[in-house]
Scaffold this motif. Structure first.
Motif, PDB file in Angstrom:
ATOM      1  N   CYS A   1       0.844  -1.193   0.000  1.00 42.37           N
ATOM      2  CA  CYS A   1       0.000   0.000   0.000  1.00 42.37           C
ATOM      3  C   CYS A   1       0.885   1.250   0.000  1.00 42.37           C
ATOM      4  O   CYS A   1       1.939   1.266   0.636  1.00 42.37           O
ATOM      5  CB  CYS A   1      -0.887  -0.022   1.238  1.00 42.37           C
TER       6      CYS A   1
ATOM      7  N   GLY B   1      -7.928   2.231   2.736  1.00 37.03           N
ATOM      8  CA  GLY B   1      -7.683   2.917   1.468  1.00 37.03           C
ATOM      9  C   GLY B   1      -7.960   1.968   0.314  1.00 37.03           C
ATOM     10  O   GLY B   1      -7.898   0.747   0.474  1.00 37.03           O
TER      11      GLY B   1
ATOM     12  N   HIS C   1       0.128   4.011   1.343  1.00 36.44           N
ATOM     13  CA  HIS C   1      -0.100   4.766   2.582  1.00 36.44           C
ATOM     14  C   HIS C   1       0.742   4.225   3.729  1.00 36.44           C
ATOM     15  O   HIS C   1       1.166   4.977   4.606  1.00 36.44           O
ATOM     16  CB  HIS C   1      -1.582   4.714   2.950  1.00 36.44           C
ATOM     17  N   GLY C   2       0.977   2.918   3.737  1.00 35.16           N
ATOM     18  CA  GLY C   2       1.765   2.280   4.779  1.00 35.16           C
ATOM     19  C   GLY C   2       2.464   1.080   4.175  1.00 35.16           C
ATOM     20  O   GLY C   2       2.625   1.005   2.971  1.00 35.16           O
TER      21      GLY C   2
ATOM     22  N   CYS D   1      -7.222  -1.837   1.177  1.00 34.50           N
ATOM     23  CA  CYS D   1      -6.167  -2.136   2.134  1.00 34.50           C
ATOM     24  C   CYS D   1      -6.783  -2.515   3.480  1.00 34.50           C
ATOM     25  O   CYS D   1      -7.727  -1.868   3.946  1.00 34.50           O
ATOM     26  CB  CYS D   1      -5.256  -0.914   2.289  1.00 34.50           C
TER      27      CYS D   1
ATOM     28  N   PRO E   1      -7.355   6.846   3.075  1.00 43.79           N
ATOM     29  CA  PRO E   1      -6.360   7.901   3.211  1.00 43.79           C
ATOM     30  C   PRO E   1      -5.240   7.854   2.166  1.00 43.79           C
ATOM     31  O   PRO E   1      -4.333   8.683   2.236  1.00 43.79           O
ATOM     32  CB  PRO E   1      -5.796   7.665   4.604  1.00 43.79           C
ATOM     33  N   CYS E   2      -5.276   6.945   1.224  1.00 44.97           N
ATOM     34  CA  CYS E   2      -4.222   6.878   0.219  1.00 44.97           C
ATOM     35  C   CYS E   2      -4.294   8.097  -0.698  1.00 44.97           C
ATOM     36  O   CYS E   2      -5.393   8.539  -1.057  1.00 44.97           O
ATOM     37  CB  CYS E   2      -4.374   5.611  -0.608  1.00 44.97           C
TER      38      CYS E   2
ATOM     39  N   ALA F   1       1.449  -2.082   4.296  1.00 45.05           N
ATOM     40  CA  ALA F   1       0.555  -3.243   4.268  1.00 45.05           C
ATOM     41  C   ALA F   1       0.675  -4.004   2.958  1.00 45.05           C
ATOM     42  O   ALA F   1       0.755  -3.401   1.884  1.00 45.05           O
ATOM     43  CB  ALA F   1      -0.886  -2.789   4.450  1.00 45.05           C
TER      44      ALA F   1
ATOM     45  N   TRP G   1      -5.405  -2.268   6.360  1.00 43.44           N
ATOM     46  CA  TRP G   1      -4.955  -1.495   7.521  1.00 43.44           C
ATOM     47  C   TRP G   1      -5.840  -0.281   7.786  1.00 43.44           C
ATOM     48  O   TRP G   1      -6.307  -0.082   8.899  1.00 43.44           O
ATOM     49  CB  TRP G   1      -3.503  -1.042   7.331  1.00 43.44           C
ATOM     50  N   HIS G   2      -6.071   0.561   6.772  1.00 43.75           N
ATOM     51  CA  HIS G   2      -6.857   1.787   7.010  1.00 43.75           C
ATOM     52  C   HIS G   2      -7.944   1.982   5.966  1.00 43.75           C
ATOM     53  O   HIS G   2      -8.467   3.079   5.805  1.00 43.75           O
ATOM     54  CB  HIS G   2      -5.943   3.032   7.039  1.00 43.75           C
TER      55      HIS G   2
HETATM   56  S1  FES Z   1      -1.579   1.249   5.069  1.00 42.93           S
HETATM   57 FE1  FES Z   1      -3.027   0.993   3.469  1.00 42.93          FE
HETATM   58  S2  FES Z   1      -4.536   2.491   3.886  1.00 42.93           S
HETATM   59 FE2  FES Z   1      -3.060   2.774   5.424  1.00 42.93          FE
END
Ligand code: FES
Length: 88
Positions: free
Chosen positions: A29, A54, A31-32, A49, A67-68, A34, A51-52
């Motif tokens: 991802c 996205g 954003h992080g 995703c 949040p991506c 994941a 994790w959050h």
């Molecule tokens: S790590 Fe994928 S949306 Fe945050």
């Protein structure tokens, strides 16, 4: 979705089969950190995703939901003689 390690590429590649059509994209991802193939969920051409939450369009890598904010890298993939070939 399934994760592959491709020689010559940094990071893993996720391959998704949507109704017999294959799509390949970076398995991390934006954003992080994941793994989308391991922690994410696929609905049609959208991967979410784990994790959050996205989302990305796996055809283009475009962000679909926050949040991506950074698109996912995608790769050309085709099937030849029963084997998947990824171009980058
Ligand atoms: S790590 Fe994928 S949306 Fe945050």
């Amino acid at each position: 979705m399934r994760q592959f390690i491709v020689e010559g590429l940094d990071g893993a590649v996720a391959v998704a089969n949507v109704d017999g059509e294959f799509f390949a994209f970076e398995d991390c991802c934006t954003h992080g950190a994941a793994s989308l193939s391991e922690d994410g969920e696929l609905a049609g051409h959208t991967v979410e995703c784990g994790w959050h939450r996205g989302q990305f369009d796996i055809r283009t890598g475009a962000v679909v939901a926050s949040p991506c904010t950074v698109d996912l890298r995608t790769y050309k993939i085709d099937v030849r003689e029963g084997r998947l070939h990824i171009s980058f």
